[in-house]
Write a protein that holds these residues in place. Structure first.
Motif, PDB file in Angstrom:
ATOM      1  N   GLY A   1      37.581  44.769  45.299  1.00 19.28           N
ATOM      2  CA  GLY A   1      37.845  44.621  46.726  1.00 19.28           C
ATOM      3  C   GLY A   1      38.465  45.845  47.376  1.00 19.28           C
ATOM      4  N   GLY A   2      38.677  46.918  46.618  1.00 17.04           N
ATOM      5  CA  GLY A   2      39.204  48.149  47.198  1.00 17.04           C
ATOM      6  C   GLY A   2      40.617  48.462  46.740  1.00 17.04           C
ATOM      7  N   GLY A   3      40.969  49.710  46.915  1.00 16.35           N
ATOM      8  CA  GLY A   3      42.275  50.168  46.459  1.00 16.35           C
ATOM      9  C   GLY A   3      42.211  50.586  45.010  1.00 16.35           C
ATOM     10  N   ALA A   4      43.376  50.900  44.465  1.00 16.80           N
ATOM     11  CA  ALA A   4      43.421  51.416  43.101  1.00 16.80           C
ATOM     12  C   ALA A   4      44.585  50.814  42.333  1.00 16.80           C
ATOM     13  N   PHE A   5      44.482  50.921  41.008  1.00 18.31           N
ATOM     14  CA  PHE A   5      45.562  50.624  40.082  1.00 18.31           C
ATOM     15  C   PHE A   5      45.971  51.947  39.464  1.00 18.31           C
ATOM     16  N   PRO A   6      46.792  52.764  40.129  1.00 17.19           N
ATOM     17  CA  PRO A   6      47.255  53.985  39.467  1.00 17.19           C
ATOM     18  C   PRO A   6      48.227  53.581  38.362  1.00 17.19           C
ATOM     19  N   LEU A   7      47.911  53.928  37.131  1.00 21.20           N
ATOM     20  CA  LEU A   7      48.780  53.532  36.025  1.00 21.20           C
ATOM     21  C   LEU A   7      50.169  54.147  36.164  1.00 21.20           C
ATOM     22  N   ALA A   8      50.292  55.242  36.899  1.00 22.80           N
ATOM     23  CA  ALA A   8      51.606  55.845  37.145  1.00 22.80           C
ATOM     24  C   ALA A   8      52.532  54.869  37.879  1.00 22.80           C
ATOM     25  N   ASP A   9      51.960  53.935  38.650  1.00 22.77           N
ATOM     26  CA  ASP A   9      52.773  52.935  39.354  1.00 22.77           C
ATOM     27  C   ASP A   9      53.491  51.996  38.386  1.00 22.77           C
ATOM     28  N   TYR A  10      53.019  51.938  37.150  1.00 21.25           N
ATOM     29  CA  TYR A  10      53.582  51.019  36.166  1.00 21.25           C
ATOM     30  C   TYR A  10      54.399  51.741  35.109  1.00 21.25           C
ATOM     31  N   ARG A  11      54.689  52.999  35.348  1.00 20.01           N
ATOM     32  CA  ARG A  11      55.521  53.760  34.417  1.00 20.01           C
ATOM     33  C   ARG A  11      56.856  53.025  34.269  1.00 20.01           C
ATOM     34  N   GLY A  12      57.332  52.935  33.041  1.00 20.90           N
ATOM     35  CA  GLY A  12      58.552  52.181  32.773  1.00 20.90           C
ATOM     36  C   GLY A  12      58.268  50.736  32.395  1.00 20.90           C
ATOM     37  N   ARG A  13      56.989  50.357  32.431  1.00 19.16           N
ATOM     38  CA  ARG A  13      56.571  49.004  32.064  1.00 19.16           C
ATOM     39  C   ARG A  13      55.418  49.103  31.066  1.00 19.16           C
ATOM     40  N   PRO A  14      55.314  48.201  30.109  1.00 20.32           N
ATOM     41  CA  PRO A  14      54.124  48.190  29.271  1.00 20.32           C
ATOM     42  C   PRO A  14      52.929  47.674  30.071  1.00 20.32           C
ATOM     43  N   VAL A  15      51.751  48.217  29.766  1.00 20.96           N
ATOM     44  CA  VAL A  15      50.519  47.819  30.446  1.00 20.96           C
ATOM     45  C   VAL A  15      49.492  47.454  29.381  1.00 20.96           C
ATOM     46  N   LEU A  16      48.916  46.276  29.507  1.00 25.70           N
ATOM     47  CA  LEU A  16      47.839  45.845  28.627  1.00 25.70           C
ATOM     48  C   LEU A  16      46.536  45.945  29.409  1.00 25.70           C
ATOM     49  N   ILE A  17      45.601  46.738  28.884  1.00 28.98           N
ATOM     50  CA  ILE A  17      44.309  46.955  29.536  1.00 28.98           C
ATOM     51  C   ILE A  17      43.248  46.350  28.626  1.00 28.98           C
ATOM     52  N   VAL A  18      42.473  45.404  29.170  1.00 30.59           N
ATOM     53  CA  VAL A  18      41.522  44.640  28.373  1.00 30.59           C
ATOM     54  C   VAL A  18      40.139  44.733  29.008  1.00 30.59           C
ATOM     55  N   ASN A  19      39.139  45.204  28.223  1.00 35.00           N
ATOM     56  CA  ASN A  19      37.777  45.174  28.755  1.00 35.00           C
ATOM     57  C   ASN A  19      37.224  43.762  28.561  1.00 35.00           C
ATOM     58  N   THR A  20      36.696  43.181  29.629  1.00 30.87           N
ATOM     59  CA  THR A  20      36.309  41.773  29.632  1.00 30.87           C
ATOM     60  C   THR A  20      34.843  41.593  30.008  1.00 30.87           C
ATOM     61  N   ALA A  21      34.336  40.409  29.741  1.00 28.49           N
ATOM     62  CA  ALA A  21      32.982  40.020  30.146  1.00 28.49           C
ATOM     63  C   ALA A  21      32.948  38.499  30.228  1.00 28.49           C
ATOM     64  N   THR A  22      32.538  37.967  31.363  1.00 21.48           N
ATOM     65  CA  THR A  22      32.584  36.524  31.600  1.00 21.48           C
ATOM     66  C   THR A  22      31.614  35.728  30.733  1.00 21.48           C
ATOM     67  N   GLN A  23      30.544  36.349  30.244  1.00 23.44           N
ATOM     68  CA  GLN A  23      29.552  35.636  29.449  1.00 23.44           C
ATOM     69  C   GLN A  23      29.706  35.867  27.950  1.00 23.44           C
ATOM     70  N   CYS A  24      30.800  36.457  27.531  1.00 23.36           N
ATOM     71  CA  CYS A  24      31.050  36.779  26.128  1.00 23.36           C
ATOM     72  C   CYS A  24      31.574  35.561  25.377  1.00 23.36           C
ATOM     73  N   GLY A  25      31.273  35.493  24.093  1.00 22.39           N
ATOM     74  CA  GLY A  25      31.809  34.440  23.248  1.00 22.39           C
ATOM     75  C   GLY A  25      33.329  34.478  23.145  1.00 22.39           C
ATOM     76  N   PHE A  26      33.928  35.631  23.450  1.00 20.60           N
ATOM     77  CA  PHE A  26      35.383  35.764  23.444  1.00 20.60           C
ATOM     78  C   PHE A  26      36.000  35.438  24.811  1.00 20.60           C
ATOM     79  N   ALA A  27      35.194  34.953  25.772  1.00 21.33           N
ATOM     80  CA  ALA A  27      35.706  34.694  27.127  1.00 21.33           C
ATOM     81  C   ALA A  27      36.854  33.694  27.142  1.00 21.33           C
ATOM     82  N   GLY A  28      36.984  32.887  26.113  1.00 19.98           N
ATOM     83  CA  GLY A  28      38.135  31.992  26.018  1.00 19.98           C
ATOM     84  C   GLY A  28      39.454  32.751  26.013  1.00 19.98           C
TER      85      GLY A  28
END
Length: 190
Positions: free
Chosen positions: A43-70
């Motif tokens: 929908g626009g805008g960005a997630f600059p990871l620098a905005d989360y400095r000082g916090r852990p960030v979990l980045i997950v590649n996803t797919a809605t039709q994957c068997g791991f979607a659970g």
């Protein structure tokens, strides 16, 4: 020349072909940190990871039709458990593995919400492997080549200071002890 030095030199040599890193945050050894990268929001805008400095960030590649979607549901459990303590979780939809993300834009986040209750933030669909991979994913693969994504729902944990803590395979349960322990250590480090 050591393997590590070749990786760093290869990363730096390839940096000219990459989009701008964003904030230009560089780690102690002169190598960009995760804080140097940004993802586009659905929908626009960005997630600059620098905005989360000082916090852990979990980045997950996803797919809605994957068997791991659970894992959308268990990622939501993780998000609800740790977001107030500082964890940032970003879903990065990708169609790279088995063509399992046919949706686009907001339809991806809506499908994950309706099917699995996911309320955490979603980035725009992007490549996570190969020469067209998002710069963060190329950087992470250079940092930890044996921990690069091999399928959907691969997880990267970025530490409070922007270092890559680790890569966790699709088989790693988001609320399992391995990932929960690593997140807990990062949250306690502050």
């Amino acid at each position: 020349m050591s393997v590590r030095r070749r990786e760093v030199l290869g990363l730096l040599a390839g940096a000219g072909a990459l989009p701008a890193f964003g904030s230009g945050v560089v780690g102690a050894q002169g190598v960009p940190s995760a804080s140097s990268f940004s993802f586009q929001r659905i929908g626009g805008g960005a997630f600059p990871l620098a905005d989360y400095r000082g916090r852990p960030v979990l980045i997950v590649n996803t797919a809605t039709q994957c068997g791991f979607a659970g894992q959308f549901a268990t990622l939501e459990q993780l998000w609800q458990r740790y977001r107030e303590r500082g964890l940032m979780l970003i879903a990065v939809p990708s169609n790279d593995f088995g063509g399992q993300e046919p949706l686009e834009g907001a339809a991806i986040a809506e499908a994950a919400r309706q099917s699995h209750g996911a309320t955490f933030p979603f980035a725009e669909k992007t490549a996570v492997k190969g020469p067209d991979a998002h710069p963060f994913y190329r950087w992470a693969a250079a940092q930890r080549p044996t921990e690069a994504p091999r399928w959907n729902f691969h997880k990267y944990l970025v530490g409070r200071s922007g270092e890559l803590i680790g890569g966790y395979s699709s088989m790693t349960d988001p609320v399992g002890p391995q990932l929960v322990r690593a997140i807990g250590q990062e949250l306690q480090a502050g």
